[in-house]
Design a protein around this motif. Structure first.
Motif, PDB file in Angstrom:
ATOM      1  N   TYR A   5      75.340  37.389 127.915  1.00 43.43           N
ATOM      2  CA  TYR A   5      76.217  37.137 129.050  1.00 43.43           C
ATOM      3  C   TYR A   5      75.507  37.475 130.342  1.00 43.43           C
ATOM      4  O   TYR A   5      74.656  38.359 130.390  1.00 43.43           O
ATOM      5  N   LEU A   6      75.898  36.779 131.379  1.00 45.03           N
ATOM      6  CA  LEU A   6      75.443  37.133 132.715  1.00 45.03           C
ATOM      7  C   LEU A   6      76.627  37.762 133.427  1.00 45.03           C
ATOM      8  O   LEU A   6      77.739  37.229 133.391  1.00 45.03           O
ATOM      9  N   TYR A   7      76.374  38.883 134.063  1.00 50.83           N
ATOM     10  CA  TYR A   7      77.464  39.592 134.731  1.00 50.83           C
ATOM     11  C   TYR A   7      77.295  39.484 136.227  1.00 50.83           C
ATOM     12  O   TYR A   7      76.168  39.377 136.730  1.00 50.83           O
ATOM     13  N   ASP A   8      78.408  39.540 136.901  1.00 49.91           N
ATOM     14  CA  ASP A   8      78.381  39.555 138.357  1.00 49.91           C
ATOM     15  C   ASP A   8      77.623  40.816 138.790  1.00 49.91           C
ATOM     16  O   ASP A   8      78.039  41.927 138.485  1.00 49.91           O
ATOM     17  N   PRO A   9      76.493  40.658 139.462  1.00 53.51           N
ATOM     18  CA  PRO A   9      75.672  41.842 139.754  1.00 53.51           C
ATOM     19  C   PRO A   9      76.268  42.763 140.802  1.00 53.51           C
ATOM     20  O   PRO A   9      75.792  43.879 140.992  1.00 53.51           O
ATOM     21  N   THR A  10      77.307  42.333 141.476  1.00 52.28           N
ATOM     22  CA  THR A  10      77.823  43.153 142.571  1.00 52.28           C
ATOM     23  C   THR A  10      78.911  44.117 142.111  1.00 52.28           C
ATOM     24  O   THR A  10      79.240  45.056 142.832  1.00 52.28           O
ATOM     25  N   VAL A  11      79.486  43.881 140.962  1.00 48.26           N
ATOM     26  CA  VAL A  11      80.596  44.734 140.515  1.00 48.26           C
ATOM     27  C   VAL A  11      80.230  45.368 139.180  1.00 48.26           C
ATOM     28  O   VAL A  11      79.286  44.935 138.518  1.00 48.26           O
ATOM     29  N   PRO A  12      80.955  46.425 138.803  1.00 49.44           N
ATOM     30  CA  PRO A  12      80.655  47.037 137.503  1.00 49.44           C
ATOM     31  C   PRO A  12      80.798  46.014 136.380  1.00 49.44           C
ATOM     32  O   PRO A  12      81.671  45.160 136.420  1.00 49.44           O
TER      33      PRO A  12
END
Lengths: 395, 920
Positions: B602-609
């Protein structure tokens, strides 16, 4: 060689019992405990379909634990209400001395599709809010019990099934109510001044009723299962000869379906209090609930308020045939003359004795240990609960 | 071989026939008063060209007094010697022999030993010199001539290589020091018993020393690079109290910092609970090594986490090193040869963990005859069989160990609820070593162990370790040798829970690792030793399979995505003796790691936990394609400056990378911990350590004093989030937190490794702190501040002692004091859901009471009578002699309407034990 082995076996025989008892858990009072008191604790779930209770209390210091029974510090005069996502407010209809705020706005027909939150305005001027949530519905529940004569225990099981496959996270609470009888049925009792007969057939304080609430946090999830089904999950078990299952027993179980974050919060709370200190125990951790102080973000709050419609079921168990509780040996009756001095009767009574029989012929009253005669000495009251079935004895 | 030894008894001196050459020396006067022959000879050899030969075993009780001028000194010495029934005999070329009685008239066998120069050499010896076959040297009283005599005129140094072996079992012996008489040249035998020593061309005396072996020396004449195998004898302690000339140079001379070596016979003398000699428990007695408590699997080295130790068993990797809740370690001490723990200067050939390397090697088995041993203890029985298949070529060793420990569960506190449980384990070791010829050896080892335990009838745990390895060792040239090794390791576990039929499951985890390594050592000139090679690893991880236990179960089979990865590393290091005083070891290791497909991540939103809700995309990688390669260099540097032969300082720096992580939310290694490979979402751990130390040998080299300080930094260590679910989590990266760690400390150690009283005393002051300052973490532990690690125990005092009354009876003592470990304590309580609950404060802000334990054991060693069919040894001991209730944990528990606090002691009273071992 052989003699050596003999010695060895002998030595082992001596050593092994010595080793059994090496590991131990002993009471220990740590020093320099830091205390964080007076953090607000909000407990309860909002229900849209029936009455519900929100209890507001404060946390207590840990270090006073040696003083025995603890008392909860209730927050009795807070302003507690429910707000929906349209801004409509729902007020409690009553409050109790135990910090409980009683609500029931099911009659107002709250919209099941809206989100709801709880607001607590405490006396110190802070306002706490839970986050807005939609209601969850609990699936139906069945209760049954099994008497295991081999393990000498009675176990209560729960079954639940959600065809819609949405429940997943379950939480149960229960209240158990039971009656029991004292060891000795007394047809006389000691009034303030004299030994009186009960006059009728009903023995004095012979049958009492008692009840208690579950204090374990009972949780289960079905996420890993093929069906959203709870099958024969043990919810409670009582060993034979426990006073609770000597006469009649009622367990009232409330099943609540939680959101996964609420479930995790409770699971963590359970672990923090129960699974601690052992070899493979996880390290304790604090996680935050869904109550936040909106007036001061640094103020902590404890609790998780979900919006859920619970299901409550009652299971009635007649304990006929199960062994009674262990009777204690009673001394010989003490005989007191009916004409005895009132002060000597008071003395005897204050020493823990009560009369249970009058022998008019001999002109004496028979006295024995109060704790074997008065059922109240085992914690209950001789007051029959309102939901007690008619077919069960009421006295 | 036997004949040679026998001859050695009758021959006292070696004769050399050379033309005479009389010495005239200056007029200095000599004055000796009640000194040993050694010191007279030392003085004379320093000031005159004369060389003296004698058997130290005969002359060490000799005390002489003499006063003479330079020209009369030999005459006077001869007179003094005669008084003591010795004689001084001229044997040519400024060489003198001191002989008991007078010179033998009969010509001894050794007559021809060094007859090259007068042409009287015999055919056999010539043949021996021409082949690469090494000579074997067992005799102290013979001169061994080595190499090509044609090169005898050249100056400079030559290289001597060979194996050190036990003369009875023929097994190689590791950790034996070989040094030249002037202590300028020094070597230590490695795991294979192999040594390489640079010596000046010509005549040399080498001294051979090691714990448990008799000190001995060999007289050599070396013409060119050559090999010589050394057979050494086990030490037999004499009641007359001979002072052992313990020249322990290792600490001072080795360039590496933080290296600890312990041999199996030393481990056997460290008292342990239930009397089972234990490698890991021995490691725990070393400075800088800690654990969270008794009976805990795993250990912490210099502030590193338990998963940051690379544990190698015959080059296979061990992932769970404990049996029975950590009461025993995986290693059966009967098959262990030695262990090496690298706390600081990790050799460049090792990588993959950022804290330490523990290398454990098993024995090769008796090369000369079939023998065996059996042992019986309170909880375990074991049997070892070993012997030659082809004499002097192939030997085999098999060992098994099992436990009858179910009753152990009975001693676990009743209110822990574990009394219904069972616990048992067994393990098997097998090894074959084969010698093709002097230069080519093959070692094949296998290990299998299985553990099973349950705390009640419904929940059971099982785990197993499988290791198989093959090593091929070849001496390619006189100066280059090679080890090729391949290993397969598997660690797996099963957890079964049948508490509720509908939810009954069987959860399995497995980790497989295959590795291939080629390691080379080349000695360049006199001063360079190069180590270089290539390592390749293939990891296959099955992070979790969750299956219904039987047909009644509603559990849906669930399988976490399998993980695969490859890792390769190239390394080169040079150990460079710039001057005899100053040496440097420089190494670089370049590590390339890549996870392999098939993999979806998965790719996660890098700005939030990170959370399952913050997934923005997912990527699917096809089989065989690499995912997220990570690569980078690791540096290893250490240097030593020796001010004198018994005093040196060292400094070092090393950096490491780690691509496999253990995820655990318990304080100890438990069989429910999972391992995780680095991937697109989990980065490798990085760490570096800088260390400095001072090493001084005291009291005529009998006492070694060392002081080492270190600072260590750890990055991206994986801690878990507060509400983490580590098992069967498809989004595991959302539940772990990259944590930084820092550790520093000073270790002071005083060690006496030889002699009747031996052991070590160490004191360590150290701190270890962790910090979660990742801005993406919502609820960092302790608000992102530094907090003590669970194994942060600042003060630590350890004493391991052994006193030998006679060669059969010895007393061992083990003392352990440390500050209590930090724990998380409740700071308040509240009433919720019908009961009192606990509210916890900052993590690890409290400490449990200090730990103190004293163990003692009395060992009865077998008689050395060779006529006996069996040799038995006993150990009687008491673990925790003072019976101190050492806390393992302090905790609060809510009971009915109260909250009570308790302390759990695992061994809260003295535990006597007895073990019986028999050798046949």
């Amino acid at each position: 060689m052989i003699t050596l082995m003999k010695y060895l076996v002998k030595l082992m025989g001596m050593i092994i019992p010595a080793v059994i008892a090496v590991s131990c858990i002993v009471p220990y009072e740590p020093e320099e405990l830091v205390n964080m008191e007076d953090i607000i604790v909000v407990e309860g779930n909002i229900s849209l379909t029936g009455p519900f209770t929100i209890r507001v209390s404060r946390s207590a210091p840990i270090s006073t634990f040696q003083s025995g029974q603890r008392t909860v510090k209730y927050e009795r005069n807070a302003r507690v209400y429910v707000r929906d996502s349209h801004g409509d407010l729902y007020q409690p209809y009553n409050r109790t001395a135990e910090g409980e705020y009683l609500f029931d706005f099911s009659a107002q027909g709250p919209d099941q599709e809206l989100e709801y939150q709880l607001v607590v305005e405490s006396l110190d001027g802070n306002t706490y809010e839970s986050d807005m949530r939609k209601a969850r519905h609990s699936s139906n529940m069945e209760l049954h019990y099994v008497v295991d004569t081999l393990a000498e225990k009675m176990t209560i099981y729960v079954n639940s099934y959600d065809v819609t496959d949405q429940s997943k996270h379950y939480n149960w609470k229960f209240t158990e109510t039971w009656d029991y009888v004292s060891q000795l049925a007394a047809y006389t009792f000691f009034d303030v001044f004299e030994v009186k007969s009960t006059e009728n057939k009903r023995p004095w304080n012979h049958r009492c009723w008692n009840s208690q609430q579950s204090f374990e946090i009972l949780l289960e999830e079905t996420s890993a299962l093929a069906e959203d089904r709870i099958r024969n999950l043990e919810i409670h078990s009582i060993n034979f000869r426990d006073i609770r299952i000597t006469q009649h027993y009622i367990i009232e179980v409330t099943q609540t379906v939680l959101d996964s974050d609420a479930y995790n919060y409770l699971e963590n709370m359970r672990k923090n209090s129960n699974d601690i200190g052992e070899l493979f125990s996880p390290q304790p951790n604090e996680i935050s609930g869904n109550i936040r102080c909106v007036t001061d973000p640094d103020t902590r709050a404890i609790g998780f308020v979900s919006v859920c419609n619970s299901v409550t079921k009652r299971l009635l168990i007649d304990c006929k045939g199960l062994p009674g509780y262990v009777r204690e040996p009673m001394p010989e009756d003490t005989l007191m003359s009916l004409k005895a001095d009132i002060s000597s009767l008071i003395d005897l009574h204050s020493m823990g004795y009560s009369p249970h029989m009058i022998d008019a012929l001999m002109g004496v009253s028979h006295w024995n240990l109060t704790r074997c005669i008065d059922c109240r000495s085992k914690g209950g009251t001789p007051v029959v609960p309102v939901f007690w079935p008619v077919e069960w004895p009421w006295f | 071989m036997k004949r040679l030894r026998h001859t050695g008894k009758t021959i006292i001196v070696f004769l050399l026939f050379i033309t005479c050459w009389v010495t005239v020396w200056s007029q200095d006067a000599y004055k000796f008063r009640y000194v040993t022959l050694d010191s007279i000879v030392n003085t004379l050899e320093k000031l005159t060209p004369n060389r003296f030969y004698y058997a130290p075993s005969q002359t060490d009780t000799l005390l002489l007094s003499l006063e003479a001028t330079q020209d009369k000194v030999l005459e006077t010495l001869n007179r003094e010697l005669k008084k003591n029934d010795f004689s001084l005999n001229y044997i040519g070329k400024n060489k003198w022999a001191v002989i008991k009685g007078s010179l033998t008239t009969q010509i001894p066998d050794a007559f021809f030993a060094d007859s090259m120069e007068n042409g009287l050499h015999n055919e056999k010896e010539l043949a021996q010199m021409e082949t690469v076959q090494a000579q074997t040297a067992d005799s102290e009283n013979r001169l061994y001539t080595l190499g090509d005599p044609l090169q005898s005129d050249q100056g400079g140094n030559v290289l001597l290589t060979g194996y050190v072996r036990d003369h009875i079992t023929g097994e190689p012996v590791a950790g034996i020091t070989i040094l030249s008489e002037d202590k300028q040249h020094y070597a230590m035998s490695d795991t294979y018993g192999f040594y390489s020593l640079t010596l000046p061309r010509g005549y040399n005396t080498i001294m051979i020393q090691g714990f448990g072996y008799e000190d001995s020396r060999r007289y050599l004449r070396i013409f060119s690079d050559s090999s010589l195998d050394l057979n050494i004898a086990e030490e037999v302690f004499s009641l007359q109290g001979i002072v052992i000339s313990a020249d322990k140079m290792e600490n001072v001379r080795n360039v590496k910092l933080g290296l600890e070596r312990v041999r199996a016979d030393r481990i056997r003398h460290i008292p342990t609970v239930f009397g089972e000699a234990d490698v890991i428990k021995a490691v725990l007695t070393l400075p800088g090594v800690k654990s969270v408590g008794e009976a805990s699997g795993g250990f912490n080295v210099r502030g590193g986490a338990t998963d940051q130790n690379l544990i190698l068993f015959n080059q296979g990797t061990i992932y769970n090193s404990s049996h029975l809740f950590g009461l025993f370690s995986l290693f059966n001490n009967d098959v262990i040869s030695n262990l090496e723990l690298y706390k600081s200067s990790v050799p460049a050939r090792y990588g993959g963990r950022i804290s330490s390397v523990l290398e454990v090697n098993s024995r090769e088995g008796n090369k000369n005859r079939f023998t065996g041993s059996a042992g019986i203890g309170l909880l375990t029985t074991k049997l070892t069989l070993e012997g030659p298949i082809v004499k002097d070529r192939t030997s085999v060793l098999v060992a098994g160990r099992t436990t009858y420990s179910d009753w152990l569960m009975g001693i676990i506190p009743e209110n822990s609820g574990y009394n219904d449980g069972t616990a048992n384990f067994y393990d098997l070791n097998a090894g074959i070593s084969h010698r093709f010829n002097q230069n080519n050896h093959l070692y094949v080892n296998g290990y299998f162990s299985r553990d099973r335990f349950s705390f009640n009838r419904d929940v059971s745990y099982r785990y197993q370790n499988i290791n198989a390895s093959a090593r091929y060792r070849s001496i390619l040239t006189e100066r280059t040798d090679m080890v090729l090794s391949g290993a397969y390791d598997k660690y797996s576990y099963h957890t079964q829970d049948t508490t509720n039929q509908a939810m009954a499951y069987d959860m399995a985890f497995s980790l497989q690792q295959t590795s291939l390594k080629a390691d080379f050592t080349t000695r360049l000139g006199d001063s360079h030793k190069l180590n270089y090679g290539v390592n390749a690893f293939y990891y296959f991880l099955d992070p979790g399979t969750y299956l219904p236990f039987n047909d009644n179960s509603l559990v849906v089979p669930d399988r976490l995505q399998r993980e695969q990865a490859v890792e390769t590393a190239l390394y080169l290091s040079d150990s460079w003796d710039i001057t005899p005083e100053f040496s440097v070891e420089m190494g670089i290791r370049y590590d390339y790691y890549a996870a392999l497909g098939p993999k979806d991540y998965y790719l996660y939103d890098p700005t939030v936990p990170r959370a399952p809700e913050t997934v923005i995309d997912s990527v699917s990688v096809a089989g065989g394609k690499t995912v997220a390669p990570y690569h980078g260099p690791e540096f290893r540097l250490s240097m030593r400056y020796a001010f004198t032969s018994d005093f040196s300082i060292k400094a070092g720096f090393n950096s490491m990378r780690q691509n496999i992580h253990m995820l655990s939310n318990t304080t100890v290694i438990s069989p429910t911990d999972i391992w995780k490979l680095s991937d697109a979402n989990i980065r490798p751990q990085k760490g570096w350590q800088a260390a400095m130390g001072m090493y001084k040998n005291l009291m005529n080299n009998t006492l070694e004093l060392s002081v080492e300080g270190y600072y260590k930094n750890m990055d991206r260590y994986l801690d878990y989030a507060s509400s983490a679910r580590l098992l069967m989590n498809h989004h595991i990266e959302t539940d772990v937190i990259e944590t930084r760690g820092r550790a520093y400390g000073v270790e002071v150690m005083l060690k006496r490794s030889l002699g009747r009283l031996n052991g070590w005393l160490s004191y360590t002051y150290s701190r270890t702190e962790l910090c979660q300052n990742d801005p993406r973490v919502t609820d960092p532990v302790n608000n992102g501040n530094w907090y003590p690690a669970p194994y942060d125990k600042p003060h630590d005092l350890k004493l391991v002692g052994n006193f030998k009354f006679t060669h059969r009876f010895s007393l061992s003592l083990n003392l352990d004091y440390s500050t209590g470990r930090p724990i998380t304590m409740p700071v308040g309580t509240y009433h919720y859901a019908g009961g009192w609950r606990l509210m916890y404060g900052d993590r690890n802000s409290h400490r449990i009471p200090d730990y103190f334990r004293l163990d003692i054991s009395f060992n009865v060693e077998p008689s050395h009578k060779l006529t006996l069919l069996t040799h038995s040894s006993f150990t009687f001991g008491v673990y925790n002699l003072t019976g101190r209730k050492n806390p393992y944990s302090v905790f609060f528990r809510t009971e009915n309407n109260t909250i009570n606090s308790y302390m759990l002691s695992i061994f809260g009273c003295p535990i006597p034990y007895i073990t019986y071992n028999i050798r046949f």
